[in-house]
Design a protein around this motif. Structure first.
Motif, PDB file in Angstrom:
ATOM      1  N   SER A 194      13.330 -93.898 -21.789  1.00  0.00           N
ATOM      2  CA  SER A 194      12.809 -93.033 -22.853  1.00  0.00           C
ATOM      3  C   SER A 194      12.586 -93.828 -24.132  1.00  0.00           C
ATOM      4  N   ASP A 195      13.531 -94.703 -24.457  1.00  0.00           N
ATOM      5  CA  ASP A 195      13.393 -95.533 -25.659  1.00  0.00           C
ATOM      6  C   ASP A 195      12.194 -96.465 -25.546  1.00  0.00           C
ATOM      7  N   LEU A 196      11.978 -97.031 -24.361  1.00  0.00           N
ATOM      8  CA  LEU A 196      10.832 -97.917 -24.148  1.00  0.00           C
ATOM      9  C   LEU A 196       9.525 -97.144 -24.301  1.00  0.00           C
ATOM     10  N   ALA A 197       9.434 -95.977 -23.667  1.00  0.00           N
ATOM     11  CA  ALA A 197       8.224 -95.152 -23.783  1.00  0.00           C
ATOM     12  C   ALA A 197       7.971 -94.773 -25.241  1.00  0.00           C
ATOM     13  N   SER A 198       9.021 -94.379 -25.944  1.00  0.00           N
ATOM     14  CA  SER A 198       8.891 -94.001 -27.360  1.00  0.00           C
ATOM     15  C   SER A 198       8.375 -95.170 -28.188  1.00  0.00           C
ATOM     16  N   TYR A 199       8.880 -96.349 -27.939  1.00  0.00           N
ATOM     17  CA  TYR A 199       8.474 -97.558 -28.667  1.00  0.00           C
ATOM     18  C   TYR A 199       7.002 -97.897 -28.386  1.00  0.00           C
ATOM     19  N   LEU A 200       6.648 -97.898 -27.117  1.00  0.00           N
ATOM     20  CA  LEU A 200       5.281 -98.288 -26.744  1.00  0.00           C
ATOM     21  C   LEU A 200       4.240 -97.282 -27.218  1.00  0.00           C
ATOM     22  N   LEU A 201       4.617 -96.004 -27.282  1.00  0.00           N
ATOM     23  CA  LEU A 201       3.690 -94.955 -27.706  1.00  0.00           C
ATOM     24  C   LEU A 201       3.816 -94.615 -29.185  1.00  0.00           C
ATOM     25  N   ASP A 202       4.872 -95.095 -29.819  1.00  0.00           N
ATOM     26  CA  ASP A 202       5.188 -94.788 -31.215  1.00  0.00           C
ATOM     27  C   ASP A 202       5.254 -93.272 -31.432  1.00  0.00           C
ATOM     28  N   GLU A 203       5.934 -92.604 -30.489  1.00  0.00           N
ATOM     29  CA  GLU A 203       6.225 -91.175 -30.591  1.00  0.00           C
ATOM     30  C   GLU A 203       7.480 -90.912 -29.761  1.00  0.00           C
ATOM     31  N   GLN A 204       8.177 -89.844 -30.078  1.00  0.00           N
ATOM     32  CA  GLN A 204       9.429 -89.537 -29.381  1.00  0.00           C
ATOM     33  C   GLN A 204       9.151 -89.024 -27.968  1.00  0.00           C
ATOM     34  N   ILE A 205       9.695 -89.725 -26.976  1.00  0.00           N
ATOM     35  CA  ILE A 205       9.582 -89.330 -25.573  1.00  0.00           C
ATOM     36  C   ILE A 205      10.994 -89.249 -25.006  1.00  0.00           C
ATOM     37  N   VAL A 206      11.305 -88.155 -24.336  1.00  0.00           N
ATOM     38  CA  VAL A 206      12.589 -88.023 -23.652  1.00  0.00           C
ATOM     39  C   VAL A 206      12.292 -87.682 -22.195  1.00  0.00           C
ATOM     40  N   LEU A 207      12.520 -88.639 -21.324  1.00  0.00           N
ATOM     41  CA  LEU A 207      12.257 -88.425 -19.904  1.00  0.00           C
ATOM     42  C   LEU A 207      13.403 -87.636 -19.275  1.00  0.00           C
ATOM     43  N   PRO A 208      13.116 -86.490 -18.670  1.00  0.00           N
ATOM     44  CA  PRO A 208      14.149 -85.783 -17.919  1.00  0.00           C
ATOM     45  C   PRO A 208      14.367 -86.490 -16.580  1.00  0.00           C
ATOM     46  N   THR A 209      15.357 -86.050 -15.817  1.00  0.00           N
ATOM     47  CA  THR A 209      15.514 -86.648 -14.493  1.00  0.00           C
ATOM     48  C   THR A 209      14.218 -86.455 -13.714  1.00  0.00           C
ATOM     49  N   SER A 210      13.809 -87.496 -13.041  1.00  0.00           N
ATOM     50  CA  SER A 210      12.560 -87.633 -12.290  1.00  0.00           C
ATOM     51  C   SER A 210      11.315 -87.469 -13.168  1.00  0.00           C
ATOM     52  N   GLY A 211      11.461 -87.665 -14.463  1.00  0.00           N
ATOM     53  CA  GLY A 211      10.313 -87.616 -15.358  1.00  0.00           C
ATOM     54  C   GLY A 211       9.474 -88.882 -15.225  1.00  0.00           C
ATOM     55  N   LEU A 212       8.177 -88.704 -15.257  1.00  0.00           N
ATOM     56  CA  LEU A 212       7.217 -89.802 -15.155  1.00  0.00           C
ATOM     57  C   LEU A 212       6.301 -89.763 -16.364  1.00  0.00           C
ATOM     58  N   VAL A 213       6.133 -90.908 -17.004  1.00  0.00           N
ATOM     59  CA  VAL A 213       5.135 -91.020 -18.064  1.00  0.00           C
ATOM     60  C   VAL A 213       4.239 -92.214 -17.723  1.00  0.00           C
ATOM     61  N   ILE A 214       2.937 -92.031 -17.936  1.00  0.00           N
ATOM     62  CA  ILE A 214       1.947 -93.058 -17.607  1.00  0.00           C
ATOM     63  C   ILE A 214       1.328 -93.531 -18.917  1.00  0.00           C
TER      64      ILE A 214
END
Length: 160
Positions: A113-133
């Protein structure tokens, strides 16, 4: 260049060994990952992946469920990705020689989640089995990615 960040499905509260590393997926966790598998089956039929998976039991079980629908160029199961934080994950990606245009990273929170938030410059919280592309339109290689360089092109957060 495209990065798929996938958090493992819901894990058992306790493993037979008592070690967190050995926790497997619950039945609900397996059902969550099946939903991700169905999404990938429709979206990535022509995509060739480099796959990097934490060595923990729950991430390997997650991989085993989705593997039949993922076209794999290379697969690395690495203990160093177990509970890795954002800095470790980013350094891992920057310094990895096995680069294709599509990377699937299966791991844990809070690092993913921290990596996704950093790369997108927005808050992302991945739930269990969450996928972000995340797409990187300007990146020629993984060492070109950084703060806010990504564009979210998809996500799948299975409903509890």
């Amino acid at each position: 260049m495209r990065l798929y960040l996938l958090r493992h499905g819901e894990a058992e509260n306790q493993s037979p060994t008592g070690k967190d590393f050995d926790k497997d997926l619950t039945e609900h966790g397996r059902e969550q990952v099946e939903r991700i598998k169905n999404r990938l089956m429709n979206d990535v039929t022509d995509v060739e992946f480099s796959v990097f998976c934490s060595g923990a039991k729950r991430t390997q079980s997650t991989w085993e469920i989705i593997a039949p629908v993922v076209n794999v160029i290379s697969l690395d199961i690495l203990d160093e990705l177990y509970l890795a934080d954002q800095t470790h994950l980013l350094n891992f990606l920057w310094n990895n020689p096995n680069q294709t245009n599509s990377i699937l990273l299966i791991g844990h929170n809070n690092g993913l989640s921290d990596l996704a938030s950093y790369l997108l410059d927005e808050q992302i919280v991945l739930p269990t089995s969450g996928l972000v592309i995340i797409d990187f339109p300007e990146a020629k290689q993984l060492s070109d990615i950084g703060l806010g360089t990504g564009v979210k092109v998809g996500k799948c957060f299975p409903v509890e």
